[in-house]
Structures are given as C-alpha cells and as structure tokens.
Write a protein that holds these residues in place. Structure first.
Motif, PDB file in Angstrom:
ATOM      1  N   VAL A   2      12.733   5.919   9.769  1.00  0.00           N
ATOM      2  CA  VAL A   2      11.790   5.142   8.952  1.00  0.00           C
ATOM      3  C   VAL A   2      10.558   4.722   9.750  1.00  0.00           C
ATOM      4  O   VAL A   2       9.548   4.318   9.180  1.00  0.00           O
ATOM      5  N   ASN A   3      10.648   4.793  11.084  1.00  0.00           N
ATOM      6  CA  ASN A   3       9.500   4.405  11.908  1.00  0.00           C
ATOM      7  C   ASN A   3       8.559   5.575  12.206  1.00  0.00           C
ATOM      8  O   ASN A   3       7.592   5.418  12.955  1.00  0.00           O
ATOM      9  N   LEU A   4       8.818   6.735  11.618  1.00  0.00           N
ATOM     10  CA  LEU A   4       7.976   7.891  11.937  1.00  0.00           C
ATOM     11  C   LEU A   4       6.494   7.686  11.610  1.00  0.00           C
ATOM     12  O   LEU A   4       5.633   8.122  12.374  1.00  0.00           O
ATOM     13  N   PRO A   5       6.144   7.053  10.482  1.00  0.00           N
ATOM     14  CA  PRO A   5       4.702   6.884  10.231  1.00  0.00           C
ATOM     15  C   PRO A   5       3.982   6.133  11.355  1.00  0.00           C
ATOM     16  O   PRO A   5       2.910   6.556  11.792  1.00  0.00           O
ATOM     17  N   ILE A   6       4.568   5.062  11.839  1.00  0.00           N
ATOM     18  CA  ILE A   6       3.880   4.316  12.903  1.00  0.00           C
ATOM     19  C   ILE A   6       3.987   5.078  14.224  1.00  0.00           C
ATOM     20  O   ILE A   6       3.068   5.032  15.046  1.00  0.00           O
TER      21      ILE A   6
ATOM     22  N   PHE B 171      14.209   2.122   0.939  1.00  0.00           N
ATOM     23  CA  PHE B 171      14.331   1.935   2.389  1.00  0.00           C
ATOM     24  C   PHE B 171      14.555   0.461   2.738  1.00  0.00           C
ATOM     25  O   PHE B 171      14.037  -0.046   3.730  1.00  0.00           O
TER      26      PHE B 171
ATOM     27  N   TYR C 235       4.587   5.352   1.425  1.00  0.00           N
ATOM     28  CA  TYR C 235       3.198   4.970   1.130  1.00  0.00           C
ATOM     29  C   TYR C 235       2.510   6.010   0.234  1.00  0.00           C
ATOM     30  O   TYR C 235       1.826   5.664  -0.746  1.00  0.00           O
ATOM     31  N   ASP C 236       2.689   7.289   0.547  1.00  0.00           N
ATOM     32  CA  ASP C 236       2.021   8.326  -0.243  1.00  0.00           C
ATOM     33  C   ASP C 236       2.408   8.243  -1.717  1.00  0.00           C
ATOM     34  O   ASP C 236       1.582   8.475  -2.601  1.00  0.00           O
TER      35      ASP C 236
ATOM     36  N   PRO D 197       9.876  -1.163   8.562  1.00  0.00           N
ATOM     37  CA  PRO D 197       8.448  -0.814   8.617  1.00  0.00           C
ATOM     38  C   PRO D 197       7.818  -0.809   7.228  1.00  0.00           C
ATOM     39  O   PRO D 197       8.336  -0.172   6.311  1.00  0.00           O
TER      40      PRO D 197
ATOM     41  N   THR E 195       2.751  10.356   5.756  1.00  0.00           N
ATOM     42  CA  THR E 195       3.850   9.898   4.905  1.00  0.00           C
ATOM     43  C   THR E 195       4.168  10.930   3.823  1.00  0.00           C
ATOM     44  O   THR E 195       5.277  10.943   3.298  1.00  0.00           O
TER      45      THR E 195
ATOM     46  N   THR F 165       1.277   7.527  14.071  1.00  0.00           N
ATOM     47  CA  THR F 165       0.009   6.791  14.175  1.00  0.00           C
ATOM     48  C   THR F 165      -0.318   6.491  15.632  1.00  0.00           C
ATOM     49  O   THR F 165      -1.454   6.666  16.090  1.00  0.00           O
ATOM     50  N   GLU F 166       0.697   6.037  16.366  1.00  0.00           N
ATOM     51  CA  GLU F 166       0.460   5.706  17.767  1.00  0.00           C
ATOM     52  C   GLU F 166       0.229   6.960  18.599  1.00  0.00           C
ATOM     53  O   GLU F 166      -0.613   6.985  19.499  1.00  0.00           O
TER      54      GLU F 166
ATOM     55  N   HIS G 217      -0.094  -1.534   9.093  1.00  0.00           N
ATOM     56  CA  HIS G 217       1.343  -1.303   9.255  1.00  0.00           C
ATOM     57  C   HIS G 217       1.943  -2.537   9.923  1.00  0.00           C
ATOM     58  O   HIS G 217       1.375  -3.099  10.854  1.00  0.00           O
TER      59      HIS G 217
ATOM     60  N   SER H 230       7.005   2.111   4.658  1.00  0.00           N
ATOM     61  CA  SER H 230       5.956   3.005   5.159  1.00  0.00           C
ATOM     62  C   SER H 230       6.170   4.469   4.789  1.00  0.00           C
ATOM     63  O   SER H 230       5.211   5.177   4.460  1.00  0.00           O
ATOM     64  N   LEU H 231       7.410   4.937   4.816  1.00  0.00           N
ATOM     65  CA  LEU H 231       7.644   6.344   4.491  1.00  0.00           C
ATOM     66  C   LEU H 231       7.293   6.668   3.044  1.00  0.00           C
ATOM     67  O   LEU H 231       7.134   7.832   2.690  1.00  0.00           O
TER      68      LEU H 231
ATOM     69  N   LEU I 101       6.548  13.756   5.486  1.00  0.00           N
ATOM     70  CA  LEU I 101       7.860  13.328   5.976  1.00  0.00           C
ATOM     71  C   LEU I 101       8.834  13.183   4.809  1.00  0.00           C
ATOM     72  O   LEU I 101       8.416  13.085   3.657  1.00  0.00           O
TER      73      LEU I 101
ATOM     74  N   LEU J  71      -5.905  -1.352   5.627  1.00  0.00           N
ATOM     75  CA  LEU J  71      -4.581  -0.737   5.624  1.00  0.00           C
ATOM     76  C   LEU J  71      -3.900  -1.158   6.921  1.00  0.00           C
ATOM     77  O   LEU J  71      -4.454  -0.949   8.011  1.00  0.00           O
TER      78      LEU J  71
ATOM     79  N   TYR K 299      -3.279   8.953   7.489  1.00  0.00           N
ATOM     80  CA  TYR K 299      -1.998   8.238   7.514  1.00  0.00           C
ATOM     81  C   TYR K 299      -1.173   8.612   6.286  1.00  0.00           C
ATOM     82  O   TYR K 299       0.039   8.852   6.378  1.00  0.00           O
TER      83      TYR K 299
ATOM     84  N   ARG L 212      -0.460  -3.550  12.873  1.00  0.00           N
ATOM     85  CA  ARG L 212      -1.403  -2.589  13.441  1.00  0.00           C
ATOM     86  C   ARG L 212      -2.386  -2.195  12.351  1.00  0.00           C
ATOM     87  O   ARG L 212      -1.995  -1.678  11.300  1.00  0.00           O
TER      88      ARG L 212
ATOM     89  N   LEU M 123      -4.809   0.030  10.536  1.00  0.00           N
ATOM     90  CA  LEU M 123      -4.967   1.477  10.451  1.00  0.00           C
ATOM     91  C   LEU M 123      -6.338   1.872   9.940  1.00  0.00           C
ATOM     92  O   LEU M 123      -6.863   2.925  10.282  1.00  0.00           O
TER      93      LEU M 123
END
Lengths: 155, 246
Positions: B108-112, A39, A130-131, A104, B229, B115-116, A97, A127-128, B232, A95, B225, A77, A79
């Motif tokens: 790519v911004n879906l996790p945040i 990414f 992370y898992d 991200p 991820t 979160t929000e 973000h 971020s996508l 998705l 953690l 969180y 932010r 988490l």
C-alpha cells in the motif's frame, strides 16, 4: 454526481452517488463518506469553512496552506500545488500524501477565500486508489457554488 | 563476492537474490553457486538449508508477485515485485558495484515509494497544454539539444510553435531527470503499463510511446502521481491475489 445544498443555503456541491452525506458534523460543514472501506480507509469528501481571525489577502492565504497541512497531517509530503478556480474565485489546489493511523492516504484539497471566509473542499482516499477517485474529487471541487454574502444579506 | 546482512539491510548481487528465491519456491530451478552459498552463510542469510527469518518474507513476496516492476531512473535500473502484502525492489548500490540493496515496503506504500524514488513534487508551471511528437529514438538528441536553438523555434532541425519552444527550452536549461516506471502483469507487451517522464525544475513532461513515435506532453505532478496509482494493483486485485495465495 448528484448536487447537495447545505441547509444554510451557503453552498452547493456535486458529491459521489451512494456516498453517505452529513451536514454540520462538529466543525465540518459537509461530510460525504464512501460506505465501502478501501485498504482500511473510507474515502471521503469534506467541505469546511474557516473564519480567519483577521482579513487576509488571497496570496497570504494561499502561501500559508502547505504549512498548515504539513502541521496537521502525519508525515505529509506535498506532491503538487497550483492556482485554479473554485466557484469563479481564485483557488489553490494541493495534493498531499500522508498517513492516517499508519495507512497511506492521498488528500486533494482546494481552498479559496470567498466572502471573507476560507473555504476548503478536501477529498481523501487510500493512496493506491487515488486514480479511481481523482475525477470525482475534481468534479466535486469545480461544481461547488458558494453564495457570497453581501451587505444586504446572503446572496 | 560480498553479501552484507544485518537486521533491515541486505546487499547482494541481484542474480544471487533471484537464486535465493528458489529456496522458498522449488519450482524455480535456479541453483545457487557454491561461492554464493559460502557468502550467504558467512553473512548469516543462510544456515544450511534454512533462510534467515527476516529474509524469508522478502523471498516469498517475490514468489507471490501480482505484478513485476521495472524502474529506470536516468541510467539506474531498479527491478521489483509486488505481492498482495509486500513490495520488494532491488536498488543498485550507490557504489555501482554490481550489487543491490534489497528494499521492502508494504504494498500500500508503493505510491509514496515511487514518489520518493522519482523525487516527484511541485514544479513551476512553465508551459501547460504543450505537446510535441517525434521519433522515439530522437529523445536522447532532444535532451542533448541546444536550449537557445529550441527557444528560437527549432527542434532537431524542425520548426516548433512558440509555446512548445518556450516550455521545452526552459526544461533543457536545467537538469532533466528521465524516468520510466513499468508494471508488468504478464510476459506480453500488452500486459505492461508504463509511466514515463522527463522532469525538470520548470515542469514535467509525460512521455507516451506508440510504435516508433513518442508523444511528449507537459503535465502536472498530480498527473504523474495519478499514473503511478493507475498502474499499480487495486484493492480488489490485491484481495483476490491474497485469497488465492491462501
């Protein structure tokens, strides 16, 4: 995950296999980077060591960390944060973000005060993904062994 | 029917949005009603057969969806679509007037974004490693339960252990937000993944359903969180879908 030892002998840590490793790059004791871009961001694991200007107690050290990260990371932010252990010492895990050049990124950071020094293990990933890397970051942090300096020299 | 449209903002009934998608995807044979066409033209979304330039990518994201989202937060239902580049969701308006804000963000911004939306963040640690199992249809009764009774070791008439009593009574003494995020990769039940939680100031609980049963476990915000991820699309899946779309 293979173990690497810092040339100074100050610490060892397990790092992801096949990632590129470099010691003492600028102010960073260890940089381990996934050569594969993900990414638009290369996942990485870094170990840094800080010399506090004055002796700090653990509570002050921990309580300062969220603000420190917020100050240096773009659109940070928080988490999660929790007290855990690294190298048998109390540690704080955060953690966060944030964004790197608009991308991200999730960073998981463990920090501990050991031997009067502030130690950080930080894993960063798009971020996508992370898992995909969370277990390896956690394994790395919990594998870290810091050789605590003693009055007679390094132990 | 009221459609609001200005740069960066589109508010309209969800069924009208879905019908509008058929303007960029003729395979979807959903006809726009005449009053909807009038409202869309008045707002400037439609000009004859032409869709406004900044709305078209949102509609195309729906047609190129890799997975669909269904998000329930308390009594709000949010639906969305995830394309390789753009995610689009329909957020019910604050006025609860049957319309939705159409919100788009880079995938790519879906996790945040999630979160929000779920207000995920640090929670106090009022009991970790606690698990409770119960019939799933008893969840509403659990949430409406008496915290004092739970603290005394009784949940819905059944005894529970001291750790569970402490953690659950702490949760019930404050406001509890209930949410569930589902990513659907197909039409079958096996094609869906979900992250469901009960979230309060004293801690978060993961809800895992299996058949008629629900398993509630105290978890860290990190685990929730991470769940976002995990459900998705990965970089590889998005790249494959992107190539296929090209």
């Amino acid at each position: 995950m293979p173990e690497v030892r810092h040339p100074s002998g100050l610490f060892t840590i397990d790092v992801p296999a096949d990632w590129e490793t470099a010691f003492d790059v600028e102010d960073v004791a260890l940089v381990v980077v996934d050569p594969v871009d993900d990414f638009g961001f290369q996942p990485n694991l870094v170990v840094t060591v800080e010399h506090p200007e004055e002796p700090l107690d653990v509570d002050r050290w921990f309580s300062a960390q969220p603000e420190v990260l917020a100050a240096v990371l773009e659109d940070a932010r928080l988490l999660d944060l929790e007290v855990t252990e690294v190298s048998g010492q109390p540690a704080m895990r955060l953690l966060v973000h944030h964004f790197v050049d608009g991308a991200p990124v999730t960073v998981e950071q463990w920090t501990a005060l050991v031997g009067g020094l502030g130690w950080f293990v930080s894993g960063s990933v798009a971020s996508l993904s992370y898992d995909h890397l969370a277990d390896r970051f956690r394994h790395a942090a919990h594998s870290m062994r810091i050789a605590v300096p003693t009055a007679g020299g390094r132990s | 029917m009221i459609v609001e449209y200005s740069p960066g903002r589109l508010v309209l009934p969800p069924d009208v949005f879905l019908a509008l998608v058929s303007r960029v995807d003729p395979r979807r044979q959903v006809r726009l009603e005449d009053d909807a066409i009038d409202a869309l033209e008045r707002a400037g979304v439609l000009d004859g057969d032409a869709v406004a330039d900044d709305i078209r990518p949102l509609l195309e994201a729906v047609t190129a969806s890799v997975c669909d989202l269904m998000i329930d937060i308390d009594d709000r239902r949010i639906v969305g679509w995830v394309s390789p580049e753009l995610a689009v969701v329909l957020l019910p308006t604050r006025e609860r007037d049957g319309r939705a804000d159409v919100v788009a963000a880079p995938t790519v911004n879906l996790p945040i974004f999630l979160t929000e939306l779920t207000d995920l963040g640090p929670r106090s640690d009022d009991g970790r490693g606690v698990t409770i199992e119960l019939d799933a249809d008893l969840l509403p009764a659990l949430l409406a339960g008496d915290p004092d009774e739970v603290a005394a070791g009784t949940l819905l008439g059944q005894p529970i252990d001291a750790d569970a009593a402490h953690a659950l009574s702490s949760l019930l003494r404050g406001a509890v937000r209930r949410w569930r995020v589902v990513a659907a990769w197909g039409d079958g039940a096996d094609d869906q993944q979900a992250v469901e939680a009960l979230d309060g100031a004293t801690g978060a609980w993961l809800v895992e359903r299996e058949g008629d049963r629900a398993r509630l476990s105290t978890v860290t915000p990190t685990e929730l969180y991470r769940g976002f991820t995990a459900l998705l699309p990965t970089a590889e899946e998005l790249a494959t879908a992107f190539r296929a779309a090209r």
